[in-house]
Scaffold this active site. Structure first.
Site, PDB file in Angstrom:
ATOM      1  N   TYR A 195      35.223  24.462  55.139  1.00  0.00           N
ATOM      2  CA  TYR A 195      34.452  24.776  56.346  1.00  0.00           C
ATOM      3  C   TYR A 195      35.330  24.579  57.575  1.00  0.00           C
ATOM      4  O   TYR A 195      35.376  25.424  58.478  1.00  0.00           O
ATOM      5  CB  TYR A 195      33.226  23.873  56.400  1.00  0.00           C
ATOM      6  N   LEU A 217      27.508  17.872  65.404  1.00  0.00           N
ATOM      7  CA  LEU A 217      26.441  17.682  64.430  1.00  0.00           C
ATOM      8  C   LEU A 217      25.104  18.056  65.063  1.00  0.00           C
ATOM      9  O   LEU A 217      24.682  17.446  66.046  1.00  0.00           O
ATOM     10  CB  LEU A 217      26.410  16.223  63.963  1.00  0.00           C
ATOM     11  N   ASP A 235      24.690  40.740  53.051  1.00  0.00           N
ATOM     12  CA  ASP A 235      25.619  39.897  52.291  1.00  0.00           C
ATOM     13  C   ASP A 235      26.940  39.888  53.052  1.00  0.00           C
ATOM     14  O   ASP A 235      27.716  40.840  52.992  1.00  0.00           O
ATOM     15  CB  ASP A 235      25.808  40.456  50.878  1.00  0.00           C
ATOM     16  N   SER A 237      37.864  27.408  57.991  1.00  0.00           N
ATOM     17  CA  SER A 237      37.296  28.667  58.462  1.00  0.00           C
ATOM     18  C   SER A 237      36.969  28.608  59.954  1.00  0.00           C
ATOM     19  O   SER A 237      37.108  29.603  60.666  1.00  0.00           O
ATOM     20  CB  SER A 237      36.043  29.021  57.654  1.00  0.00           C
TER      21      SER A 237
END
Length: 330
Positions: free
Chosen positions: A185, A219, A89, A188
């Site tokens: 996103y 992508l 985790d 980060s």
């Protein structure tokens, strides 16, 4: 000015193409110990298979143990010497370093650390109340940024001994705001770039044998991404990279040790040039992402579209825990 910019882009592209096509890239040595964080699907899974075919020893870490078991089975079939799995985790920053400990317990060393794990929350930020909650924002930064630092710190002394390497999966989103529905996103990945490029520089300054590659991936057409964006008018043959190509670049980075891995090259370089030299980039991007037939800038239709994408992702257990199917709501 434009003449010099275009010349610089041409030289960069030519040098990359020459390197890729005419330079012999050595394979990783059999028995190389590789720890892949984020190995249960997508690029991490494909990297595990390609490394297995080279006879690597693998430690695969992710949240989903059932998915890891399937990857483990396939990796062994494809030639991996030994494969250890670790359920982790990564939102537990202090506990993230256990993946390094498990690697050392199993193999006694670590050659290549691949930090590929990430949460991908998507949807317009101002329309999704759950994304605005401090606890949620902190969770994303823990998984996508802080856990990377913790694992790298735990691994560095052992990588020093093995003359090892660190690869960090960042993104073009860490440089260019390609879509406003990816704000957390994007944030980060900006943080990852800032830290790991600085770490890269510091390691060079102290003449450390450990090197760092930051992956500037665009992508990548993984099965999960394809399922979520299947109805979008994306010219994937032009702007998207293959999952096999991305994983191959990551595997090659162990032996070539580039400071940055840009993939796919043309689309990423083109987006960078637009961002830095086109003053209307924001308006152009909004128009490009506007749903067909929507009014104005298409914001309301965009919100509705991302809600549908979230539901698709949840059905595939893609980014489970980072989306809420009842959000975003206009």
């Amino acid at each position: 000015m434009k003449k010099y910019v275009l010349s610089a882009v041409a030289v960069c592209l030519l040098s990359v193409l020459v390197y890729k096509n005419f330079s012999a890239i050595p394979d990783i040595p059999p028995g190389t110990v590789i720890l892949i964080c984020g190995a249960s699907s997508g690029i991490g899974e494909e990297l595990a298979y390609q490394a297995a075919e080279k006879g690597a020893n693998l430690v695969l870490a992710a949240r989903s143990e059932d998915k890891l078991l399937k990857v483990q089975e396939q990796a062994l079939k494809r030639g991996a010497r030994e494969v250890e799995i670790v359920r982790a985790d990564f939102s537990d920053v202090a506990g993230s370093g256990v993946v390094v400990e498990k690697t050392l317990e199993k193999f006694g060393k670590l050659d290549y650390l691949v930090l590929n794990h990430a949460g991908l929350p998507f949807g317009p930020f101002l329309a999704a109340e759950y994304m605005q909650e401090p606890a949620f924002i902190q969770k994303i930064m823990k998984v996508n940024f802080l856990s990377h630092i913790e694992i790298a710190l735990k691994a560095l002394p052992h990588l020093e001994e093995s003359l090892g390497h660190i690869y960090v999966t960042s993104s073009t989103f860490g440089e260019v705001p390609i879509n406003y529905a990816m704000s957390l996103y994007c944030s980060s990945k900006h943080a990852l770039n800032g830290f790991f490029y600085s770490l890269q520089q510091e390691l060079i300054a102290k003449q450390s044998p450990v090197s760092v590659t930051v992956g500037a991936l665009g992508l990548i057409w993984t099965p999960d991404i394809a399922s979520v964006f299947e109805n979008d008018p994306i010219p994937k043959d032009i702007i998207a990279g293959s999952i096999e190509g991305a994983a191959r670049g990551m595997l090659d980075s162990y032996t070539t040790r580039p400071k940055t891995l840009t993939y796919p090259v043309f689309a990423n370089v083109f987006m960078r040039m637009l961002w830095y030299f086109n003053p209307w980039f924001q308006e152009m991007t909004i128009a490009q992402n506007k749903p067909p037939g929507s009014h104005g800038n298409g914001y309301e239709a965009t919100v509705a579209g991302w809600k549908e994408k979230t539901e698709k992702a949840n059905k595939r257990r893609f980014m489970q825990g980072y989306q809420k199917s009842d959000q975003p709501s206009a």
